[in-house]
Design a protein around this motif. Structure first.
Motif, PDB file in Angstrom:
ATOM      1  N   HIS A 320       0.805  -1.217   0.000  1.00 27.85           N
ATOM      2  CA  HIS A 320       0.000   0.000   0.000  1.00 27.85           C
ATOM      3  C   HIS A 320       0.837   1.267   0.000  1.00 27.85           C
ATOM      4  O   HIS A 320       0.440   2.295  -0.534  1.00 27.85           O
ATOM      5  CB  HIS A 320      -0.883   0.014   1.265  1.00 27.85           C
ATOM      6  CG  HIS A 320      -2.309  -0.242   0.972  1.00 27.85           C
ATOM      7  ND1 HIS A 320      -3.064   0.642   0.262  1.00 27.85           N
ATOM      8  CD2 HIS A 320      -3.128  -1.264   1.288  1.00 27.85           C
ATOM      9  CE1 HIS A 320      -4.294   0.160   0.154  1.00 27.85           C
ATOM     10  NE2 HIS A 320      -4.357  -1.004   0.757  1.00 27.85           N
ATOM     11  N   LEU A 348      -6.293  -4.159  -1.693  1.00 29.87           N
ATOM     12  CA  LEU A 348      -6.626  -5.508  -1.215  1.00 29.87           C
ATOM     13  C   LEU A 348      -6.728  -5.529   0.311  1.00 29.87           C
ATOM     14  O   LEU A 348      -6.186  -4.649   0.980  1.00 29.87           O
ATOM     15  CB  LEU A 348      -5.545  -6.499  -1.664  1.00 29.87           C
ATOM     16  CG  LEU A 348      -5.369  -6.663  -3.172  1.00 29.87           C
ATOM     17  CD1 LEU A 348      -4.152  -7.517  -3.466  1.00 29.87           C
ATOM     18  CD2 LEU A 348      -6.622  -7.276  -3.796  1.00 29.87           C
ATOM     19  N   PRO A 349      -7.387  -6.535   0.857  1.00 32.59           N
ATOM     20  CA  PRO A 349      -7.447  -6.671   2.314  1.00 32.59           C
ATOM     21  C   PRO A 349      -6.051  -6.882   2.902  1.00 32.59           C
ATOM     22  O   PRO A 349      -5.158  -7.368   2.203  1.00 32.59           O
ATOM     23  CB  PRO A 349      -8.294  -7.934   2.527  1.00 32.59           C
ATOM     24  CG  PRO A 349      -9.011  -8.154   1.259  1.00 32.59           C
ATOM     25  CD  PRO A 349      -8.149  -7.593   0.178  1.00 32.59           C
ATOM     26  N   ALA A 350      -5.875  -6.530   4.171  1.00 30.82           N
ATOM     27  CA  ALA A 350      -4.609  -6.768   4.846  1.00 30.82           C
ATOM     28  C   ALA A 350      -4.427  -8.263   5.065  1.00 30.82           C
ATOM     29  O   ALA A 350      -5.385  -9.032   4.967  1.00 30.82           O
ATOM     30  CB  ALA A 350      -4.598  -6.046   6.187  1.00 30.82           C
ATOM     31  N   ASN A 351      -3.193  -8.661   5.333  1.00 38.20           N
ATOM     32  CA  ASN A 351      -2.924 -10.000   5.834  1.00 38.20           C
ATOM     33  C   ASN A 351      -3.294 -11.138   4.869  1.00 38.20           C
ATOM     34  O   ASN A 351      -3.688 -12.207   5.274  1.00 38.20           O
ATOM     35  CB  ASN A 351      -3.705 -10.190   7.146  1.00 38.20           C
ATOM     36  CG  ASN A 351      -2.912 -11.020   8.132  1.00 38.20           C
ATOM     37  OD1 ASN A 351      -1.724 -11.257   7.899  1.00 38.20           O
ATOM     38  ND2 ASN A 351      -3.540 -11.481   9.180  1.00 38.20           N
ATOM     39  N   GLY A 357       2.177  -9.316   7.009  1.00 35.47           N
ATOM     40  CA  GLY A 357       0.798  -8.891   7.233  1.00 35.47           C
ATOM     41  C   GLY A 357       0.468  -7.621   6.483  1.00 35.47           C
ATOM     42  O   GLY A 357      -0.665  -7.170   6.479  1.00 35.47           O
ATOM     43  N   PRO A 359      -0.668  -4.765   4.106  1.00 35.48           N
ATOM     44  CA  PRO A 359      -1.681  -4.733   3.060  1.00 35.48           C
ATOM     45  C   PRO A 359      -1.049  -4.348   1.728  1.00 35.48           C
ATOM     46  O   PRO A 359      -0.057  -3.619   1.689  1.00 35.48           O
ATOM     47  CB  PRO A 359      -2.654  -3.662   3.530  1.00 35.48           C
ATOM     48  CG  PRO A 359      -1.872  -2.795   4.441  1.00 35.48           C
ATOM     49  CD  PRO A 359      -0.791  -3.638   5.033  1.00 35.48           C
ATOM     50  N   SER A 382     -10.835  -3.766   0.191  1.00 37.53           N
ATOM     51  CA  SER A 382     -10.168  -4.152   1.439  1.00 37.53           C
ATOM     52  C   SER A 382     -11.090  -4.846   2.432  1.00 37.53           C
ATOM     53  O   SER A 382     -10.631  -5.448   3.375  1.00 37.53           O
ATOM     54  CB  SER A 382      -9.532  -2.931   2.094  1.00 37.53           C
ATOM     55  OG  SER A 382     -10.529  -1.964   2.369  1.00 37.53           O
ATOM     56  N   ASN A 432      -3.726   7.327  -1.827  1.00 38.23           N
ATOM     57  CA  ASN A 432      -4.314   6.558  -0.733  1.00 38.23           C
ATOM     58  C   ASN A 432      -5.830   6.428  -0.936  1.00 38.23           C
ATOM     59  O   ASN A 432      -6.547   7.431  -1.008  1.00 38.23           O
ATOM     60  CB  ASN A 432      -4.004   7.247   0.593  1.00 38.23           C
ATOM     61  CG  ASN A 432      -4.170   6.293   1.752  1.00 38.23           C
ATOM     62  OD1 ASN A 432      -4.346   5.095   1.542  1.00 38.23           O
ATOM     63  ND2 ASN A 432      -4.132   6.827   2.957  1.00 38.23           N
ATOM     64  N   ASP A 438     -15.027   6.388   0.090  1.00 38.52           N
ATOM     65  CA  ASP A 438     -15.388   6.280   1.492  1.00 38.52           C
ATOM     66  C   ASP A 438     -16.152   4.981   1.689  1.00 38.52           C
ATOM     67  O   ASP A 438     -17.330   4.889   1.374  1.00 38.52           O
ATOM     68  CB  ASP A 438     -16.235   7.477   1.915  1.00 38.52           C
ATOM     69  CG  ASP A 438     -16.560   7.417   3.393  1.00 38.52           C
ATOM     70  OD1 ASP A 438     -16.057   6.499   4.078  1.00 38.52           O
ATOM     71  OD2 ASP A 438     -17.314   8.280   3.867  1.00 38.52           O
TER      72      ASP A 438
END
Lengths: 812, 391
Positions: A320, A348-351, A357, A359, A382, A432, A438
């Motif tokens: 990220h 993408l999602p973290a971890n 871990g 993101p 995410s 970002n 949102d």
């Protein structure tokens, strides 16, 4: 028999067990995958679709001959060397040495370990002779499995990030590979690892692209080459070396070779990325500026852009941080954006990744349509994942939603939109994602006026519009008019909300509509399931029926089509896929087969079962892979099952009566205390012994008699239950071979698949109902009583308590 | 009670078995997998209350349930005896009693059962358990006169009503406070007499100091200067903490020294939770906390009130490291957090006063609730033993 993934994984696990202790866990994969490869090419050798040449004396069968001999280590190495030599793969696939006393031990120790290893790979479930990988990434999945379970935990996996298969699929889908028109076009991965991402990208093209890859680690490069061969891509060029310091694919001494499509998952934030870089090896990659010394993310990004044709496109997975970090990276980001190379960004999602871990995001690059002021399509994915152990994982629905939104360039609130260039410049080229999308839920606003004067704010009720659209009458039942505009009065108490919703005819109608859609789907697709023929590809079937699920549920009330899709896909992965594999491989008759559970017999002749049994006959465990006995019983022997249940209930009832007597009279000084065994149990023998002792008082004698009678009855009831059970087992067992093909279809398609899938959809209906119930309860509870009312109630109670206290003699 | 004192006049001691019918044999457990296919409108009870909803029922009358197993038998954090009515399902983790008519009042018996100490009857080894036999044999001392039972039940249920009324009132007040923040801190609603402009400014402009605690884990000592970290703020408890030597503290305090009126904000693990320093002793903080020292341009209590709002939390989350594990926000990003506020410092002070008073009211009600609970406990101790008689 078809190969199940779970069987392969179990064998891999057992293999690792053999290697434990001799080497670091991160090295297991080198040996295990090499053996897997040798087994695979040996099983395919001599067949029309054989992959590579397996010279005489070098096949897995030859290696088997070495079991128990002292030359086993050397022999394996020789066989692998032989295969390497015959196929021009020297120094590529022969990098793992089995004749290594440090890792496998000396003398007898080595012989035992390697023999056990070869035995595991000889198991029937690893017989590939009748199974083509068929789009299945066997080696890639095995690699992922080993990385997940061993390499990451050893802590020595630095720099070895495996891209989870789900993420690879997304990258392959968005890299633009589907634009390919000619086999002359190329796809390239500069940090290709075991090559799985590269293979998935190549598969996404309609034509057979030429594959190029580079990998730094020499053993992993060998694995990539094996992977290519197992997928029939033996002409893929996989080079070895540090791609920043020594790029292997060059057009000239100063220029990089360029490719049509580039995909990559480079090591995240590599600290020593520039160690091999000299003034001679820049290849024009860093003209936009040098990346920071201690972070290689932009170095790889620039390498990829430098390796991409002016008409090319691609996608790369990066942390990220590349989206928002400052200083040199901010400058580079701005320059790349100004050139219009970035087409899309997917958060993408973290971890998700093993070994880290942090993101990550997918940066979709596209030179073919580069232009000034280019807008960027952003997806905030995410929040779409499922927890899997200590990692997160993308589900089928998440993958589908990302690629769907990307392909349609869809604007979905809180999820995706095309961000105009001007907005990006306004944000100083900071990418970002939360700045642009949102994804958070709207705030739950407290309405003070409603708290003071009563009534539920209509604004809150309106937020449940998706439910009211489907069940407008329920809104009218739950909420009535309030004298003040903008508010409604709750008509039912919070405790009644659940019943009110469920008893409403519109709720039934909603449920019926979903059922009708599901029935329509089943009606359409059951014939396809019924019609599975030998040789058909299971993937085609699931593709068709899952797509139809998506289409039909597009208009379903309240049930998200991706959710319905996901539920079907999970069921496919867990259950149905294995069934279909068996039927498509060996025909419907194979579905009724009962086989002995897998077992291993150790040196002392002791049998160790490797599976749970579906039926046990004379201590032999039988497994029904497709049709479980439960299905046969339900369809053919319901009355026998009833007899078993009744008999068991009778026995249990008697057991309970005895237990109660023991509880009541077995305590110290109780009438049965002296009839207990040392361990405090009441048994037939202990009762008899006490009766014979002649010490019992009359009352005790009476009770002992009663207990003895109950025990005799219980024993008889237990025997009857056991007999009923045996009768049922026997009938079931006899039924299996008698099953007609028609009955098999009914059992598999109707009783198993369609019934299970219907239950899954039902669960989703319930989940949605629960969601609505919970929110309505909150609202009626929150605003059902005003502050003055509640203060009054509390005050009344307080006065009543004061009165009681006074009555108790406590004057204030 | 019977063991020590006299049985009060008109009271008797009998086993529970004489007071109720045991309906245990009619209850039935359903596996959770099976329940998932029979969701519905009837409550499914376990040892300490409703655990699911199913589409069928076993009982349809006024009954008492008594938890049969589970740690609650010893810990008693949840009610062990509770009354149910209407159509319900009960699993095998709760005894089911039907009080005998004309002998015992159901509300009284429920209170009496809840009042008992079951630790002695526990027959479980690993998992605490009350078996049926010991329940049946449970000796209860109670007034035979139903009128007296009813009077006791009445008094205790009013005490319960007070507790519940206060709980609800507190919940209501909290929601109203939330609404007040949503209105007042966004200028959606203005306090009378104010109409001046509002502005937004980042913390870096509003604070004279923004600094996190020490980045080096100090050596902890048994007694010394308090050393606070993220847990103290999230638990709102500064009594239980670690300690460092005064020398270590002095070294760390050079970097930042929390003093009354400063705001501590969590920044690692938890982010954006705040506490207004309300003590005068020396203390140091860890890297997981950030100290915000309000400057001249903002009322400290306003800034603190604002920091408790969802707007503030959202600002912090948006600026935190995306999806980092554990959650984290960097110092520089904290300084960027935007605060919305009236320019007029009098308006800031008045808004802060409103919100602070609301907090104080809630705290007072919390205290009153605690008191009401203790009073109920006292009433039980006196009324259910006959120490004090209502007739």
């Amino acid at each position: 028999m078809a190969i199940k993934k779970s069987d392969i994984y179990r064998s891999l696990w057992d293999s690792c067990d053999q290697l434990r202790g001799g080497m670091d866990a991160s090295l297991y994969k080198d040996y295990i995958l090499t053996l897997l490869f040798v087994k695979y090419v040996s099983d395919r050798a001599g067949q029309p679709d054989a992959l590579i040449e397996v010279p005489e004396g070098c096949s897995f069968a030859d290696i088997r001959e070495l079991r128990g001999t002292k030359d086993i280590g050397e022999g394996i190495d020789k066989a692998i060397a032989g295969i390497a030599e015959a196929n021009d793969l020297k120094n590529v696939i022969d990098r793992a040495y089995f004749n290594d006393t440090e890792k496998f031990g000396r003398g007898a120790k080595m012989v035992t370990t390697l023999t056990a290893l070869i035995n595991i790979f000889s198991r029937e479930e690893l017989n590939f002779s009748r199974n083509r990988a068929d789009g299945d990434d066997i080696l890639g999945d095995a690699y992922e499995y080993l990385m997940r379970n061993f390499a990451t935990e050893s802590g020595k996996s630095k720099g070895q990030f495996y891209t989870p298969a789900e993420v690879s699929r997304v990258v392959a889908a968005v890299a633009g590979v589907n634009r390919a028109t000619s086999p002359k076009q190329t796809v390239y991965d500069p940090t290709c690892g075991s090559g799985s991402l590269l293979l998935k990208a190549a598969d996404a093209a309609d034509v057979s692209l030429t594959i190029y890859g580079q990998e730094m680690d020499i053993t992993t490069r060998g694995l990539a080459k094996m992977n290519m061969i197992m997928h029939g891509r033996e002409d893929a060029e996989i080079a070895q070396g540090d791609v920043i310091g020594e790029p292997q694919f060059k057009a000239s001494e100063t220029e990089l070779q360029t490719f049509d499509f580039v995909v990559a998952n480079p090591p995240f934030s590599a600290k020593a990325w520039g160690s091999g870089l000299t003034s001679d090896s820049r290849f024009g990659r860093f003209e936009l500026g040098m990346p920071p010394e201690k972070n290689g993310d932009f170095a790889f990004l620039l390498h990829i852009l430098g390796s991409m044709k002016a008409t090319g496109s691609g996608a790369v997975i990066l942390p990220h941080g590349v989206l928002f970090r400052g200083n040199k990276e901010a400058e580079l980001r701005e320059k790349i954006l100004k050139r219009g190379y970035i087409k899309a960004i997917i958060g993408l999602p973290a971890n998700l990744f093993y070994g880290t871990g942090i993101p990550a995001s997918i940066i979709v690059l596209d030179k073919s349509q580069a232009q000034a002021d280019r807008p960027v399509f952003m997806i905030d994915a995410s929040r779409g994942f499922i927890k899997d152990g200590n990692k997160n994982r993308l589900r089928e629905r998440d993958i589908h939603k990302i690629t769907d939104a990307y392909t349609r360039q869809a604007e979905i609130a809180g999820y995706s939109r095309l961000v105009p260039y001007a907005e990006i410049t306004r944000n100083d080229f900071n990418l970002n994602i939360p700045r642009y999308i949102d994804g958070s839920d709207p705030e739950d606003l407290q309405d003070i006026e409603a708290h003071l004067k009563g009534g539920v704010p209509n604004r809150d009720i309106d937020l449940l519009a998706e439910f009211w659209d489907v069940m407008p009458g329920i809104r009218a039942t739950l909420f009535g008019p309030n004298p003040r505009t903008g508010y409604s009065d709750p008509l039912v108490e919070p405790e009644e909300v659940r019943t009110t919703i469920r008893n409403h005819p519109e709720f039934g109608a909603f449920r019926d509509r979903v059922h009708a859609i599901l029935d329509g789907w089943a009606g359409q697709n059951a014939p396809l399931m019924d019609g599975i023929k030998v040789g058909e590809k299971p993937k085609d079937l699931i593709h068709t029926i899952a797509d139809d699920m998506l289409t039909r549920f597009a208009d379903a009330p309240l049930i998200d089509r991706y959710e319905a899709y996901q539920r079907l896909m999970s069921y496919w992965a867990e259950v149905m896929q294995d069934d279909v594999f068996i039927i498509a491989h060996d025909g419907w008759e194979a579905a009724k087969e009962l086989r002995e559970a897998r077992k291993e017999t150790d040196a002392k002749g002791k049998v160790k079962w490797l599976e749970e049994a579906d039926l046990t006959v004379n201590k032999v465990r039988l497994v029904a892979d497709v049709i479980s006995p439960r299905l046969i019983v339900a369809r053919f022997f319901p009355e026998l099952q009833q007899a078993v249940d009744d008999a068991q209930a009778g026995a249990e009832e008697l057991g309970r009566e005895i237990e109660e007597l023991v509880e009541e009279h077995g305590t110290e000084g109780g009438l049965l205390a002296d009839a207990l065994t040392e361990a405090g149990k009441l048994t037939g023998a202990s009762v008899k012994a006490r009766q014979k002792s002649g010490e019992a008082e009359p009352e005790e004698t009476k009770l002992l008699k009663q207990v003895a009678k109950l025990m005799t009855a219980e024993a008889a009831a237990k025997k009857a239950a056991k007999e009923a059970e045996e009768a049922l087992t026997e009938a079931t067992l006899k039924k299996y071979p008698e099953l007609t093909e028609e009955e098999i279809r009914a059992l598999v398609v109707d009783d198993k698949w369609l019934t299970d899938i219907a239950k899954l959809i039902e669960a989703e209906i319930e989940a949605r109902t629960e969601q609505m119930t919970a929110r309505v309860r909150v609202l009626t509870e929150r605003y059902g009583h005003t502050l003055p009312e509640m203060a009054g109630t509390a005050e009344d109670a307080s006065q009543r308590v004061s009165k009681h206290l006074k009555a108790m003699g406590f004057a204030e | 009670m019977t063991e020590h004192g006299q049985v009060p006049k008109g009271w008797v001691t009998k086993p529970l078995n004489d007071l109720v019918d045991f309906l245990d044999s009619q209850r039935r457990p359903i596996k959770s997998a099976d329940r998932s296919h029979m969701r519905g409108q009837y409550p499914y009870y376990g040892a300490s209350g409703i655990i699911d909803w199913v589409n069928d029922y076993l009982f349809d009358e006024e009954l008492i349930l008594l938890g049969e197993d589970g740690e609650n038998i010893l810990s008693r954090n949840l009610p062990l005896a509770f009354r149910v009515s209407g159509k319900v399902w009960v699993n095998n983790h709760a005894h089911v009693f039907r009080p005998k008519r004309g002998i015992v009042d159901i509300r009284f018996l429920t209170e009496l059962l809840e009042f008992q100490d079951y630790a002695d009857l526990n027959s479980g080894t690993a998992q605490p358990k009350l078996n049926k036999a010991s329940c049946k044999a449970l000796q209860l001392t109670y007034p035979e006169d139903l009128k007296e039972q009813e009077a006791i039940a009445e008094a205790l249920s009013d005490a319960d009503a007070l507790i519940e009324g206060l709980e609800r009132l507190i919940a209501k007040k909290r929601l109203i406070k939330q609404g007040a923040m949503q209105d007042l801190l966004t200028a959606k609603r203005r306090l009378p007499g104010f109409s001046g402009a509002w502005t937004t400014a980042p913390l870096r402009q509003l604070c004279s100091q923004i600094q996190d605690g020490t980045h080096f884990t100090p050596t902890y000592v048994e007694y010394g200067t308090p050393f606070y970290s993220v847990e103290n703020v999230t638990a709102r408890n500064f009594d239980r903490c670690k300690y460092v030597t005064p020398e270590a503290h002095e070294a760390m305090a050079k970097r930042c020294r929390p003093t009354r009126g400063d705001i501590l904000m969590t920044r690692i693990g938890s982010i954006g939770d705040t506490y207004l320093v309300d003590w005068d002793h020396e203390a140091s903080i860890y890297v997981s906390l950030c100290l915000l020292r309000p400057g001249k341009s903002i009322d400290a209590r306003y800034l603190y009130a604002y920091s408790r709002s969802s707007m503030f939390v959202k600002e912090v989350e948006d600026r935190s490291l995306p999806n980092a594990i554990p959650k984290k926000i960097n110092l520089g990003d904290i300084a960027d957090v935007q605060i919305s506020m009236p320019i007029d410092s009098n308006e800031q002070a008045e808004i802060a006063a409103v919100l602070t008073d609301m907090d104080a009211e809630i705290q007072a009600l919390d205290t009153r609730l605690e008191k009401a609970r203790q009073v109920k406990e006292g009433m039980m101790q006196n009324l259910l033993t006959g120490r004090i008689r209502l007739v």
